[in-house]
Scaffold this motif. Structure first.
Motif, PDB file in Angstrom:
ATOM      1  N   GLU A 181      19.022 -39.058  -0.650  1.00  0.00           N
ATOM      2  CA  GLU A 181      17.697 -39.568  -0.317  1.00  0.00           C
ATOM      3  C   GLU A 181      16.953 -38.567   0.552  1.00  0.00           C
ATOM      4  N   LEU A 182      15.636 -38.554   0.392  1.00  0.00           N
ATOM      5  CA  LEU A 182      14.806 -37.673   1.221  1.00  0.00           C
ATOM      6  C   LEU A 182      14.342 -38.421   2.462  1.00  0.00           C
ATOM      7  N   ASP A 183      14.192 -37.686   3.554  1.00  0.00           N
ATOM      8  CA  ASP A 183      13.525 -38.223   4.725  1.00  0.00           C
ATOM      9  C   ASP A 183      12.690 -37.100   5.341  1.00  0.00           C
ATOM     10  N   LYS A 184      11.877 -37.443   6.324  1.00  0.00           N
ATOM     11  CA  LYS A 184      10.953 -36.464   6.899  1.00  0.00           C
ATOM     12  C   LYS A 184      11.700 -35.302   7.557  1.00  0.00           C
ATOM     13  N   ASN A 185      12.825 -35.602   8.197  1.00  0.00           N
ATOM     14  CA  ASN A 185      13.580 -34.539   8.860  1.00  0.00           C
ATOM     15  C   ASN A 185      14.137 -33.549   7.839  1.00  0.00           C
ATOM     16  N   LYS A 186      14.663 -34.074   6.733  1.00  0.00           N
ATOM     17  CA  LYS A 186      15.228 -33.208   5.687  1.00  0.00           C
ATOM     18  C   LYS A 186      14.133 -32.347   5.059  1.00  0.00           C
ATOM     19  N   ILE A 187      12.971 -32.925   4.871  1.00  0.00           N
ATOM     20  CA  ILE A 187      11.860 -32.163   4.296  1.00  0.00           C
ATOM     21  C   ILE A 187      11.434 -31.048   5.234  1.00  0.00           C
ATOM     22  N   ARG A 188      11.403 -31.332   6.524  1.00  0.00           N
ATOM     23  CA  ARG A 188      11.062 -30.284   7.507  1.00  0.00           C
ATOM     24  C   ARG A 188      12.050 -29.128   7.421  1.00  0.00           C
ATOM     25  N   GLN A 189      13.339 -29.470   7.322  1.00  0.00           N
ATOM     26  CA  GLN A 189      14.363 -28.429   7.228  1.00  0.00           C
ATOM     27  C   GLN A 189      14.165 -27.597   5.971  1.00  0.00           C
ATOM     28  N   CYS A 190      13.846 -28.248   4.866  1.00  0.00           N
ATOM     29  CA  CYS A 190      13.638 -27.535   3.604  1.00  0.00           C
ATOM     30  C   CYS A 190      12.422 -26.613   3.681  1.00  0.00           C
ATOM     31  N   ILE A 191      11.353 -27.081   4.302  1.00  0.00           N
ATOM     32  CA  ILE A 191      10.152 -26.255   4.451  1.00  0.00           C
ATOM     33  C   ILE A 191      10.445 -25.031   5.306  1.00  0.00           C
ATOM     34  N   ASP A 192      11.240 -25.211   6.380  1.00  0.00           N
ATOM     35  CA  ASP A 192      11.630 -24.071   7.219  1.00  0.00           C
ATOM     36  C   ASP A 192      12.376 -23.026   6.396  1.00  0.00           C
ATOM     37  N   LEU A 193      13.265 -23.487   5.522  1.00  0.00           N
ATOM     38  CA  LEU A 193      14.030 -22.554   4.685  1.00  0.00           C
ATOM     39  C   LEU A 193      13.122 -21.831   3.686  1.00  0.00           C
ATOM     40  N   ILE A 194      12.150 -22.537   3.134  1.00  0.00           N
ATOM     41  CA  ILE A 194      11.191 -21.911   2.221  1.00  0.00           C
ATOM     42  C   ILE A 194      10.405 -20.828   2.964  1.00  0.00           C
ATOM     43  N   THR A 247      10.750 -39.856 -10.281  1.00  0.00           N
ATOM     44  CA  THR A 247      10.890 -38.717  -9.377  1.00  0.00           C
ATOM     45  C   THR A 247       9.690 -38.628  -8.435  1.00  0.00           C
ATOM     46  N   ILE A 248       8.501 -38.853  -8.972  1.00  0.00           N
ATOM     47  CA  ILE A 248       7.283 -38.789  -8.152  1.00  0.00           C
ATOM     48  C   ILE A 248       7.323 -39.843  -7.046  1.00  0.00           C
ATOM     49  N   ILE A 249       7.762 -41.039  -7.396  1.00  0.00           N
ATOM     50  CA  ILE A 249       7.844 -42.111  -6.392  1.00  0.00           C
ATOM     51  C   ILE A 249       8.781 -41.712  -5.260  1.00  0.00           C
ATOM     52  N   LYS A 250       9.938 -41.140  -5.604  1.00  0.00           N
ATOM     53  CA  LYS A 250      10.901 -40.730  -4.581  1.00  0.00           C
ATOM     54  C   LYS A 250      10.401 -39.531  -3.776  1.00  0.00           C
ATOM     55  N   LEU A 251       9.689 -38.622  -4.450  1.00  0.00           N
ATOM     56  CA  LEU A 251       9.118 -37.474  -3.732  1.00  0.00           C
ATOM     57  C   LEU A 251       8.062 -37.930  -2.720  1.00  0.00           C
ATOM     58  N   PHE A 252       7.233 -38.873  -3.125  1.00  0.00           N
ATOM     59  CA  PHE A 252       6.164 -39.325  -2.236  1.00  0.00           C
ATOM     60  C   PHE A 252       6.708 -40.101  -1.038  1.00  0.00           C
ATOM     61  N   GLY A 253       7.789 -40.866  -1.248  1.00  0.00           N
ATOM     62  CA  GLY A 253       8.395 -41.610  -0.155  1.00  0.00           C
ATOM     63  C   GLY A 253       7.661 -42.890   0.180  1.00  0.00           C
ATOM     64  N   ARG A 254       8.212 -43.594   1.159  1.00  0.00           N
ATOM     65  CA  ARG A 254       7.626 -44.876   1.587  1.00  0.00           C
ATOM     66  C   ARG A 254       6.228 -44.639   2.163  1.00  0.00           C
ATOM     67  N   LEU A 255       5.256 -45.374   1.629  1.00  0.00           N
ATOM     68  CA  LEU A 255       3.858 -45.248   2.049  1.00  0.00           C
ATOM     69  C   LEU A 255       3.357 -43.808   1.968  1.00  0.00           C
ATOM     70  N   ASP A 256       3.920 -43.046   1.036  1.00  0.00           N
ATOM     71  CA  ASP A 256       3.533 -41.643   0.793  1.00  0.00           C
ATOM     72  C   ASP A 256       3.815 -40.724   1.983  1.00  0.00           C
ATOM     73  N   GLU A 257       4.745 -41.119   2.866  1.00  0.00           N
ATOM     74  CA  GLU A 257       4.950 -40.336   4.094  1.00  0.00           C
ATOM     75  C   GLU A 257       5.526 -38.945   3.812  1.00  0.00           C
ATOM     76  N   ASN A 258       6.354 -38.823   2.762  1.00  0.00           N
ATOM     77  CA  ASN A 258       6.926 -37.504   2.459  1.00  0.00           C
ATOM     78  C   ASN A 258       5.852 -36.520   2.004  1.00  0.00           C
ATOM     79  N   ILE A 259       5.032 -36.953   1.058  1.00  0.00           N
ATOM     80  CA  ILE A 259       4.033 -36.036   0.497  1.00  0.00           C
ATOM     81  C   ILE A 259       2.956 -35.721   1.530  1.00  0.00           C
ATOM     82  N   GLU A 260       2.655 -36.669   2.406  1.00  0.00           N
ATOM     83  CA  GLU A 260       1.682 -36.405   3.474  1.00  0.00           C
ATOM     84  C   GLU A 260       2.200 -35.335   4.425  1.00  0.00           C
ATOM     85  N   LEU A 261       3.508 -35.373   4.715  1.00  0.00           N
ATOM     86  CA  LEU A 261       4.100 -34.355   5.583  1.00  0.00           C
ATOM     87  C   LEU A 261       4.046 -32.979   4.912  1.00  0.00           C
ATOM     88  N   ILE A 262       4.366 -32.944   3.618  1.00  0.00           N
ATOM     89  CA  ILE A 262       4.327 -31.675   2.873  1.00  0.00           C
ATOM     90  C   ILE A 262       2.911 -31.104   2.873  1.00  0.00           C
TER      91      ILE A 262
END
Length: 316
Positions: free
Chosen positions: A69-82, A11-26
């Motif tokens: 799958e997660l991507d940066k756009n989906k994460i942005r949308q989720c953060i907006d909802l939060i 789960t952590i690997i998928k949350l972090f994303g390729r080259l940690d791009e997801n977690i860096e955006l968060i």
């Protein structure tokens, strides 16, 4: 403030994303630090930001477990909802499948605005979808038209746009009608080919079940048992819009899409989208407005839309 969450390694690997791009955006958007720690993650920062981050990560975990799958756009949308205090909408967001493409790709709503738009199209007879580029207005309308046809709810799909660059006077252009209108209707062709597949699309075109034509060719017709989409409606005149709306026949549905910040009509000419003011109190008509938060193209598009909106507000 520091909090610890227990997640398994996969789960952590998928949350972090390729080259940690997801977690860096968060970390950037929520102003926190997220690090791996023993059997999970360590989240540090101001208390409110840490709370939002944990809420976000828990919901992203559910998305991952659903096979999405997660991507940066989906994460942005989720953060907006939060941030908008709608965390539960994250799980609901991708729950409904609009249709499936010829290659088996599931078309789903990616924003709350898109979900409200799809719901309106399903429940109303005429729907206006108004907003900036990249919000999926036309693509989702085509997807719903295809879904309605496959479900035998309509017998025909009709797509039209005003050929404003040619003043709707296409006679002087070389070639047959199809050749003349191709440049104006290309986005609609592309969406339909993706949904049906090239061979099925061509057969439906040849049989007249899919009809793509400039708006001028709608005059004098009554469109029965059809799903009708008018794209780039900001470039219609009020007279053209009235003409189009009154083509509605029995067992038909209309979707009108446009961006009222990109009107290409001659200076001083009113846009047909002013119809929303006239028709806003009619129950069978839905009016959906998209914002920069609904932009689902490259993240830079969202920034461009925001910049233009700020500039327009300053001019006013």
């Amino acid at each position: 403030m520091t909090e610890f969450i227990q997640y398994d390694a996969e789960t952590i690997i998928k949350l972090f994303g390729r080259l940690d791009e997801n977690i860096e955006l968060i970390q950037k958007l929520l102003k926190v630090s997220v690090k791996t720690h023993e059997n999970g993650l360590q989240v540090s920062g101001e208390a409110e930001n840490v709370g939002m981050t944990i809420m976000l990560l828990d919901r992203l975990k559910v998305i991952i477990e659903s096979g999405d799958e997660l991507d940066k756009n989906k994460i942005r949308q989720c953060i907006d909802l939060i941030k908008d205090d709608m965390p539960d909408e994250i799980i609901n967001l991708n729950s409904d499948i609009v249709t499936v493409t010829a290659k088996g790709t599931q078309i789903r709503c990616k924003t709350i605005g898109q979900r409200n738009y799809v719901k309106a199209i399903k429940n109303k007879t005429i729907v206006f979808g108004i907003g900036p580029a990249g919000t999926g207005k036309t693509y989702l309308a085509v997807a719903l038209a295809v879904a309605a046809f496959k479900a035998n709810d309509v017998d025909k799909i009709i797509l039209t746009r005003p050929a404003i660059e040619a003043g709707e006077k296409l006679g002087f252009l070389p070639g047959d009608l199809q050749t003349k209108v191709d440049p104006y209707l290309r986005p609609l062709y592309d969406a339909l080919r993706e949904m049906f597949g090239v061979e099925s699309y061509m057969r439906l075109i040849e049989r007249g079940i899919i009809e793509i034509a400039p708006l001028a060719y709608m005059r004098g017709r009554t469109l029965n048992s059809s799903f009708i989409i008018l794209d780039e409606a900001q470039n219609t005149t009020p007279e053209q819009m009235k003409m189009f709306l009154t083509r509605l026949g029995e067992n038909s549905k209309m979707v009108i899409t446009g961006d009222d910040t990109q009107i290409d009509l001659p200076y001083g000419k009113s846009s047909g989208l002013e119809a929303v003011k006239i028709l806003k109190d009619i129950d069978e008509i839905g009016i959906c407005r998209f914002t920069d938060k609904d932009v689902v193209r490259h993240e830079l598009v969202q920034k461009i839309v925001l910049a233009y909106e700020k500039a327009l507000r300053k001019e006013e």
